[in-house]
Structure formats: structure tokens, C-alpha cells
Enzyme design. Structure first.
Site, PDB file in Angstrom:
ATOM      1  N   GLU A 149     -37.686 -39.961   5.695  1.00 54.16           N
ATOM      2  CA  GLU A 149     -39.083 -40.184   6.072  1.00 54.16           C
ATOM      3  C   GLU A 149     -39.320 -40.044   7.417  1.00 54.16           C
ATOM      4  OE1 GLU A 149     -41.352 -43.397   4.020  1.00 54.16           O
ATOM      5  OE2 GLU A 149     -39.383 -44.265   3.531  1.00 54.16           O
TER       6      GLU A 149
ATOM      7  N   GLU B 297     -34.472 -43.692  -3.139  1.00 60.94           N
ATOM      8  CA  GLU B 297     -35.207 -44.964  -3.318  1.00 60.94           C
ATOM      9  C   GLU B 297     -35.104 -45.328  -4.735  1.00 60.94           C
ATOM     10  OE1 GLU B 297     -36.692 -43.903   0.720  1.00 60.94           O
ATOM     11  OE2 GLU B 297     -36.070 -42.809  -0.940  1.00 60.94           O
TER      12      GLU B 297
END
Length: 272
Positions: free
Chosen positions: A121, A141
């Protein structure tokens, strides 16, 4: 290196290392090697402080963000911290002080090893990225029962499109640096032992240009990325304070005069 106008922030436990490899360039290295730079509250706060200082310090024009551990740039959130019940305290600029940052000055990633979850990210919001051939990106995730929430998911969709983002984020599979480059997630793939040198080469090239022009151009790119249309972005950019300051600034005079005299310009610190 010229004297700073403000001192660098104090960093506890050497969790982030700072150096100055060339004039106007700051090198930042995350330093939790045993944890593969998994992002805990201390590392997050240190990066926020360092990046805020870099963006406010007029003698520094470009930064390179790397790691002291060749096996990992950032392996994502420190899940051990989460498992122990510690409250995660992200800063105003998000994961690593980076994922929600509207960068004022160029931030270049020098990336080796694992770049997973929140690490990827962070990469989605870097300005330029150089990755080693042994790097491993990914958004795992879904494999951990959590969600991509630091801002990287939205930028991933913009970069690679709906279907590719779905495939990468919903499977949680690893992404090679070659694939990441082909998808537009990073700029360069080089041998692992050349990552820092390549990132520094780019930083030096940028630092040789007018800091006013660089900052204003980056502002225009950021505005275009955030605005709803190219036309609205253009209007916001042309009417912006950075553009007005560039046109009335000393570096514009220096650059034009140096061109006319066929000399190399000697830029002064930006007042933007």
C-alpha cells in the site's frame, strides 16, 4: 551538506536511519530488521515525523525510502502487535506516514525483499519506485481476515484496473517485481545489489533541477490524480499557489538567465 534550518526529529531505538548521500538528498531506511520492518506504532510514528520534517526542510529536495534489511522493505502490519491487543495508532498520513500523504517533494522507493500488505500500500503512493529482482509484492489481507484499508486498494484500482485489482486483492497471491512493473505499480526492476544506486541516481537527476519547478510539477501530478477530470485538474493546477510562486520566484529568473548565458543554473532553496 548545507546546514539544516531545523534539526531532524529524534528517533528512538534507531528504528529509522537517516543519511545524506548527496547534496539536497535524504536517505531514509526502515530499521526493524528482525521483524522484516513490520509496521508497529513506533516505526509508523518515526516515519511520519521524518517525512514531515523532510517536506518542511528547504535544504532537502528529494528523499529515498529504503530498508536496512535486504530481505524485506516492509512486510506489512505488525500482526504480533495486533494479536497482543495493542491499539494500532496510525498517523494523519496513514500507514508508514505514507499511504495518505499528498507528497510535496519527490519520494523514491528503494525496494528489496518482501513488500506485503501495508508495505505494498505504501508503494502505491510513492512517486517513483525501484525494485530489486528478488522483491515480492502482494496484498495478502484476505488470507489474514483483514481488509486493505490504508488507501492502497483505491490506488491499485486506478493503476491496474478493476479486473486485475480484483484478481490480485481477492486471491492475495504474491506479485513478482516484473509483473508489478508490467502493471504500472513500479518504475524499475534492477539486480538487488543495484537498487540503492539506481534510486540515488534518479534522486540526483531530480535534485539537479529547479526545486520550485519540481515541487509545482509534483503538485500538478497529485492534483490530476485526485481530481475528477483532466480539465478540472488543469484549472486547479494553473490557479494554484505553487504555480504563482514559481512564476514570481528566484529560481525562474536563475533558470532563464542560465539558459540565455549557456551556463548551468545554481538553484536556491525553494520557498514553496
Amino acid at each position: 551538506m548545507s546546514q539544516f534550518t531545523t534539526p531532524p526529529p529524534l528517533i528512538e531505538d534507531d528504528i529509522v536511519q537517516l543519511s545524506y548521500p548527496a547534496e539536497h538528498i535524504l536517505q531514509i531506511k526502515m530499521n526493524r530488521p528482525k521483524a522484516f520492518n513490520a509496521m508497529n506504532n513506533a516505526l509508523n510514528a518515526a516515519l511520519e515525523d521524518v517525512l514531515n520534517w523532510f517536506e518542511s526542510e528547504p535544504t532537502l529536495w528529494v528523499a529515498v525510502l529504503g530498508s536496512t534489511n535486504a530481505k524485506a522493505w516492509c512486510a506489512g502490519m505488525d500482526l504480533k502487535q495486533v494479536n497482543l491487543g495493542a491499539k494500532t495508532m496510525w498517523t494523519r498520513n496513514g500507514f508508514g506516514g505514507m499511504t495518505q500523504r499528498f507528497t510535496r517533494k519527490p519520494l523514491i522507493g528503494a525496494i528489496r525483499g518482501y513488500v506485503l500488505g501495508g508495505g505494498s500500500e505504501m508503494v502505491m503512493n510513492l512517486d517513483i519506485s525501484v525494485a530489486g529482482e528478488g522483491a515480492t509484492f502482494g496484498f495478502p489481507e484476505v488470507k489474514r481476515g483483514v481488509v486493505i484499508l490504508a488507501g492502497g486498494l483505491e490506488r491499485l484500482v486506478k493503476l491496474v484496473g478493476h479486473q486485475r485489482a480484483c484478481e490480485l486483492a481477492l486471491t492475495g497471491r504474491n506479485i513478482s517485481p516484473q509483473e508489478a512493473k508490467s502493471l504500472g505499480m513500479i518504475n524499475y526492476v534492477v539486480p538487488d545489489d543495484q537498487v540503492d544506486a539506481k534510486a540515488l541516481e534518479i534522486a540526483k537527476t531530480i535534485a539537479s533541477n529547479s526545486p520550485d519547478s519540481v515541487m509545482a510539477t509534483l503538485y500538478g501530478i497529485r492534483i490530476t490524480d485526485e481530481a475528477g477530470s483532466a480539465r478540472s485538474a488543469h484549472r486547479l493546477f494553473v490557479d494554484s499557489a505553487p504555480i504563482k510562486q514559481v512564476h514570481s520566484g528566484e529560481n525562474t529568473i536563475i533558470g532563464v538567465r542560465a539558459f540565455a548565458e549557456k551556463k548551468q543554473p545554481k538553484w536556491v532553496a525553494s520557498k514553496l
